[in-house]
Design a protein around this motif. Structure first.
Motif, PDB file in Angstrom:
ATOM      1  N   HIS A 162       1.272   5.469   7.896  1.00 57.09           N
ATOM      2  CA  HIS A 162       0.128   5.019   8.682  1.00 57.09           C
ATOM      3  C   HIS A 162       0.111   5.700  10.054  1.00 57.09           C
ATOM      4  O   HIS A 162      -0.946   6.108  10.538  1.00 57.09           O
ATOM      5  CB  HIS A 162       0.124   3.492   8.817  1.00 57.09           C
ATOM      6  CG  HIS A 162      -0.477   2.831   7.634  1.00 57.09           C
ATOM      7  ND1 HIS A 162       0.226   2.620   6.473  1.00 57.09           N
ATOM      8  CD2 HIS A 162      -1.717   2.367   7.415  1.00 57.09           C
ATOM      9  CE1 HIS A 162      -0.567   2.037   5.595  1.00 57.09           C
ATOM     10  NE2 HIS A 162      -1.748   1.882   6.129  1.00 57.09           N
ATOM     11  N   PHE A 220       5.869   3.077   4.630  1.00 51.44           N
ATOM     12  CA  PHE A 220       4.523   2.535   4.835  1.00 51.44           C
ATOM     13  C   PHE A 220       4.100   2.695   6.290  1.00 51.44           C
ATOM     14  O   PHE A 220       3.017   3.209   6.595  1.00 51.44           O
ATOM     15  CB  PHE A 220       4.530   1.050   4.421  1.00 51.44           C
ATOM     16  CG  PHE A 220       3.229   0.342   4.605  1.00 51.44           C
ATOM     17  CD1 PHE A 220       2.209   0.482   3.673  1.00 51.44           C
ATOM     18  CD2 PHE A 220       3.019  -0.481   5.693  1.00 51.44           C
ATOM     19  CE1 PHE A 220       1.006  -0.196   3.834  1.00 51.44           C
ATOM     20  CE2 PHE A 220       1.826  -1.164   5.865  1.00 51.44           C
ATOM     21  CZ  PHE A 220       0.814  -1.022   4.923  1.00 51.44           C
ATOM     22  N   ARG A 255       0.485   3.153   0.288  1.00 43.93           N
ATOM     23  CA  ARG A 255      -0.156   1.846   0.459  1.00 43.93           C
ATOM     24  C   ARG A 255      -0.192   1.078  -0.864  1.00 43.93           C
ATOM     25  O   ARG A 255       0.122  -0.108  -0.915  1.00 43.93           O
ATOM     26  CB  ARG A 255      -1.575   2.015   0.997  1.00 43.93           C
ATOM     27  CG  ARG A 255      -2.261   0.682   1.266  1.00 43.93           C
ATOM     28  CD  ARG A 255      -3.695   0.834   1.760  1.00 43.93           C
ATOM     29  NE  ARG A 255      -3.747   1.583   2.996  1.00 43.93           N
ATOM     30  CZ  ARG A 255      -4.553   2.623   3.205  1.00 43.93           C
ATOM     31  NH1 ARG A 255      -5.369   3.043   2.276  1.00 43.93           N
ATOM     32  NH2 ARG A 255      -4.552   3.246   4.370  1.00 43.93           N
ATOM     33  N   SER A 256      -0.553   1.751  -1.942  1.00 43.59           N
ATOM     34  CA  SER A 256      -0.599   1.101  -3.257  1.00 43.59           C
ATOM     35  C   SER A 256       0.783   0.624  -3.690  1.00 43.59           C
ATOM     36  O   SER A 256       0.943  -0.513  -4.150  1.00 43.59           O
ATOM     37  CB  SER A 256      -1.168   2.076  -4.299  1.00 43.59           C
ATOM     38  OG  SER A 256      -1.121   1.508  -5.588  1.00 43.59           O
ATOM     39  N   TYR A 312       3.332  -0.059  -1.788  1.00 43.36           N
ATOM     40  CA  TYR A 312       3.703  -1.142  -0.875  1.00 43.36           C
ATOM     41  C   TYR A 312       3.092  -2.465  -1.351  1.00 43.36           C
ATOM     42  O   TYR A 312       3.767  -3.492  -1.416  1.00 43.36           O
ATOM     43  CB  TYR A 312       3.228  -0.791   0.530  1.00 43.36           C
ATOM     44  CG  TYR A 312       3.533  -1.806   1.587  1.00 43.36           C
ATOM     45  CD1 TYR A 312       4.748  -1.785   2.263  1.00 43.36           C
ATOM     46  CD2 TYR A 312       2.604  -2.775   1.944  1.00 43.36           C
ATOM     47  CE1 TYR A 312       5.031  -2.716   3.260  1.00 43.36           C
ATOM     48  CE2 TYR A 312       2.877  -3.706   2.936  1.00 43.36           C
ATOM     49  CZ  TYR A 312       4.089  -3.667   3.589  1.00 43.36           C
ATOM     50  OH  TYR A 312       4.365  -4.589   4.568  1.00 43.36           O
ATOM     51  N   GLU A 313       1.826  -2.428  -1.693  1.00 38.99           N
ATOM     52  CA  GLU A 313       1.154  -3.636  -2.155  1.00 38.99           C
ATOM     53  C   GLU A 313       1.735  -4.140  -3.470  1.00 38.99           C
ATOM     54  O   GLU A 313       1.918  -5.342  -3.649  1.00 38.99           O
ATOM     55  CB  GLU A 313      -0.351  -3.384  -2.278  1.00 38.99           C
ATOM     56  CG  GLU A 313      -1.015  -3.206  -0.933  1.00 38.99           C
ATOM     57  CD  GLU A 313      -2.462  -2.728  -1.029  1.00 38.99           C
ATOM     58  OE1 GLU A 313      -2.949  -2.449  -2.148  1.00 38.99           O
ATOM     59  OE2 GLU A 313      -3.099  -2.618   0.034  1.00 38.99           O
TER      60      GLU A 313
END
Length: 156
Positions: A129, A125, A105-106, A108-109
């Motif tokens: 999830h 990602f 997630r990090s 991806y952001e």
């Protein structure tokens, strides 16, 4: 049977997270965020988050491997099913999945619009999830682990 399923789950998680790390590193080395003076890989905030996230994931992987190794040794010694070992395996796999999800997630952001495009990082990602919702790494495991440790602090 549950141990074999947990092993597959652990291997899948490690593979997806490592792929996401590789893809994000490749992006971070060449892409800059909007209005940034340099590429993502040179941003001190990214470097810190990257180092800490990958370190937490690798620590979870180490615990997971150790839990499986201990269970394997017990099985080779002819021990019956040990609920402590089974609980440690399930909780270590749960932690591995949650730490992997946080890393992906990090990354991806940080990778911004590049990550939004259809490609390996976007798939990692999405897959993490989905994988984090699997019953084998679900909310039940931390409760079982807490029950075990609260009733027997020496259980490991």
């Amino acid at each position: 049977m549950i141990i074999l399923t947990e092993i597959r789950c652990m291997g899948w998680t490690i593979g997806v997270v490592r792929r996401a790390i590789d893809e994000a590193v490749a992006i971070a080395k060449v892409r800059a965020r909007m209005a940034a003076p340099s590429v993502i890989a040179e941003d001190p905030r990214f470097r810190y988050e990257f180092a800490m996230g990958v370190s937490r994931f690798e620590a979870a992987e180490t615990w997971c491997r150790q839990a499986f190794r201990t269970a394997e040794q017990a099985a080779e010694a002819g021990s019956g099913r040990d609920p402590v070992l089974a609980t440690n395996i399930k909780q270590s796999a749960t932690l591995l999945t949650q730490e992997g999800l946080a890393v992906v997630r990090s990354l991806y952001e940080w990778c911004g619009t590049e990550a939004l495009r259809d490609g390996p990082l976007q798939r990692c990602f999405r897959d993490m999830h989905a994988g984090s919702q699997h019953v084998l790494v679900g909310d039940r495991n931390p409760h079982e682990f807490a029950d075990l440790r609260l009733s027997d602090p020496d259980a490991s």
